[in-house]
Design an enzyme around this catalytic site. Structure first.
Site, mmCIF file in Angstrom:
data_model
loop_
_atom_site.group_PDB
_atom_site.id
_atom_site.type_symbol
_atom_site.label_atom_id
_atom_site.label_comp_id
_atom_site.label_asym_id
_atom_site.label_seq_id
_atom_site.Cartn_x
_atom_site.Cartn_y
_atom_site.Cartn_z
ATOM 1 N N GLU A 199 -6.840 4.361 7.935
ATOM 2 C CA GLU A 199 -6.714 6.071 7.457
ATOM 3 C C GLU A 199 -7.957 6.340 6.872
ATOM 4 O O GLU A 199 -8.450 7.667 6.904
ATOM 5 C CB GLU A 199 -5.496 6.122 6.603
ATOM 6 N N GLU A 250 -5.379 -5.275 10.359
ATOM 7 C CA GLU A 250 -4.378 -4.184 10.663
ATOM 8 C C GLU A 250 -4.829 -3.265 11.781
ATOM 9 O O GLU A 250 -5.555 -2.410 11.731
ATOM 10 C CB GLU A 250 -4.437 -3.196 9.374
ATOM 11 N N HIS A 284 -9.654 0.715 4.874
ATOM 12 C CA HIS A 284 -8.320 1.199 5.568
ATOM 13 C C HIS A 284 -8.387 2.044 6.825
ATOM 14 O O HIS A 284 -9.153 2.909 6.796
ATOM 15 C CB HIS A 284 -7.116 1.811 4.517
ATOM 16 N N LYS A 340 -0.102 4.303 -0.413
ATOM 17 C CA LYS A 340 -0.564 5.509 0.265
ATOM 18 C C LYS A 340 -0.368 6.662 -0.623
ATOM 19 O O LYS A 340 -0.401 6.632 -1.837
ATOM 20 C CB LYS A 340 -0.241 5.866 1.731
ATOM 21 N N GLY A 369 2.299 2.221 10.688
ATOM 22 C CA GLY A 369 3.232 3.402 10.436
ATOM 23 C C GLY A 369 3.830 3.869 11.614
ATOM 24 O O GLY A 369 4.707 4.880 11.766
ATOM 25 N N ASN A 423 1.000 -1.202 0.065
ATOM 26 C CA ASN A 423 0.100 0.025 0.005
ATOM 27 C C ASN A 423 0.844 1.313 -0.025
ATOM 28 O O ASN A 423 1.575 1.569 0.917
ATOM 29 C CB ASN A 423 -0.927 -0.052 1.276
ATOM 30 N N SER A 477 3.382 -2.111 10.322
ATOM 31 C CA SER A 477 4.778 -2.081 10.394
ATOM 32 C C SER A 477 5.650 -3.438 10.065
ATOM 33 O O SER A 477 6.586 -4.101 10.885
ATOM 34 C CB SER A 477 5.313 -1.615 11.988
HETATM 35 C C1 PEP Z 1 -0.548 0.131 5.997
HETATM 36 O O1 PEP Z 1 -0.792 1.360 5.555
HETATM 37 O O2 PEP Z 1 -1.549 -0.764 5.488
HETATM 38 C C2 PEP Z 1 0.394 -0.329 6.816
HETATM 39 C C3 PEP Z 1 0.369 -1.626 7.309
HETATM 40 O O3 PEP Z 1 1.529 0.443 6.863
HETATM 41 P P1 PEP Z 1 3.119 0.315 7.650
HETATM 42 O O4 PEP Z 1 3.293 -1.058 6.834
HETATM 43 O O5 PEP Z 1 3.797 1.456 7.174
HETATM 44 O O6 PEP Z 1 2.898 0.258 8.950
#
Ligand code: PEP
Length: 248
Positions: A95, A165, A93, A12, A171, A10, A209
């Site tokens: 966000e 998630e 997601h 973003k 992040g 992803n 992460s």
């Molecule tokens: C994501 O945005 O779906 C995500 C898992 O981000 P990160 O790997 O940066 O934590």
């Protein structure tokens, strides 16, 4: 090491069209029976990714709208995405849920619209830190999953790719432990099968992460079928190393 791993990136709001072309220069990896690779660029880089990636990499979008066209300023229709080579769409997601206020109901409509148009929804769900600390992790996720699957047939439920998630892990550099992620992914599969009324063999990814230094442990867990990767998917090396660290 026998299961197929889903490696989904992803991007973003990162990666211009030029950066996308650069990413795919000398990208010699393709989906096969061991790994399923997808990247989700921002809308403006989808076409560049479609042209540069080659057929072995699925191209996804990070969002879509449910109507086919019309007065919906700022939105992008599913037909438009398909015309640009999109096969998968990330929905729900954190966000989108927490910065842009997307409700369970809107996410559910988007899931259904994608299924109706032969796009694979990559449905994300997960709890915030305060919800985990309050012991509400499973209540929150049950609400999110039940809303998204409401009224779907078992066949439709089977077509969705699920991504657990935890919001506190996205992040932050603080991934869930493999035990925490496994617990939720195994629980999710059970719930999804219960809702479907049969074993639909749901594919469940973990995201939050994931990096080359923790992917082996996470991806080795029984109930985790792959990773949805944010930050570490922006560089070809770290993205692919997430899979290689597991496969080695
Ligand atoms: C994501 O945005 O779906 C995500 C898992 O981000 P990160 O790997 O940066 O934590």
């Amino acid at each position: 090491m026998s299961k197929k791993i889903y490696l989904y990136g992803n991007w973003k709001m990162n990666m211009t069209a030029a950066e996308t072309e650069e990413f795919f220069k000398n990208f010699n990896y393709a989906s096969d029976d061991k790994v399923d690779i997808a990247v989700f660029p921002p809308f403006t880089s989808i076409w560049a990714a479609h042209k540069a990636a080659g057929s072995g990499v699925h191209i996804g979008a990070q969002n879509c709208y449910v109507e086919p066209k019309g007065a919906f300023t700022g939105e992008v229709a599913i037909g438009m995405l398909k015309e640009c080579g999109v096969s998968h769409v990330i929905l729900g997601h954190s966000e989108r849920r927490h910065i842009f206020g997307e409700s369970d109901e809107l996410v559910a409509k988007k899931v259904k619209a994608c299924l109706d148009n032969d796009l694979v929804p990559v449905f994300c769900y997960g709890e915030k830190l305060e919800e985990r600390e309050a012991g509400k992790t499973f209540d929150v996720m049950e609400r999110q999953i039940k809303a998204a699957l409401n009224g779907l047939t078992p066949d439709e439920i089977a077509k969705i790719i699920y991504a657990y998630e935890p919001v506190w892990a996205i992040g932050t550099g603080k991934a869930a432990t493999s035990a925490q992620a496994e617990e939720v992914c195994a629980w999710s599969k059970k719930l999804i099968n219960e809702i479907a009324g049969k074993d639909v063999k749901p594919v469940v990814l973990y995201g939050g992460s994931v990096k080359p230094n923790n992917s082996k442990e996470l991806l080795s867990m029984d109930a985790i079928d792959g990773a949805l990767v944010g930050g570490a998917s922006l560089k070809q090396d770290t993205f692919i190393e997430i899979y290689n660290a597991y496969a080695k």
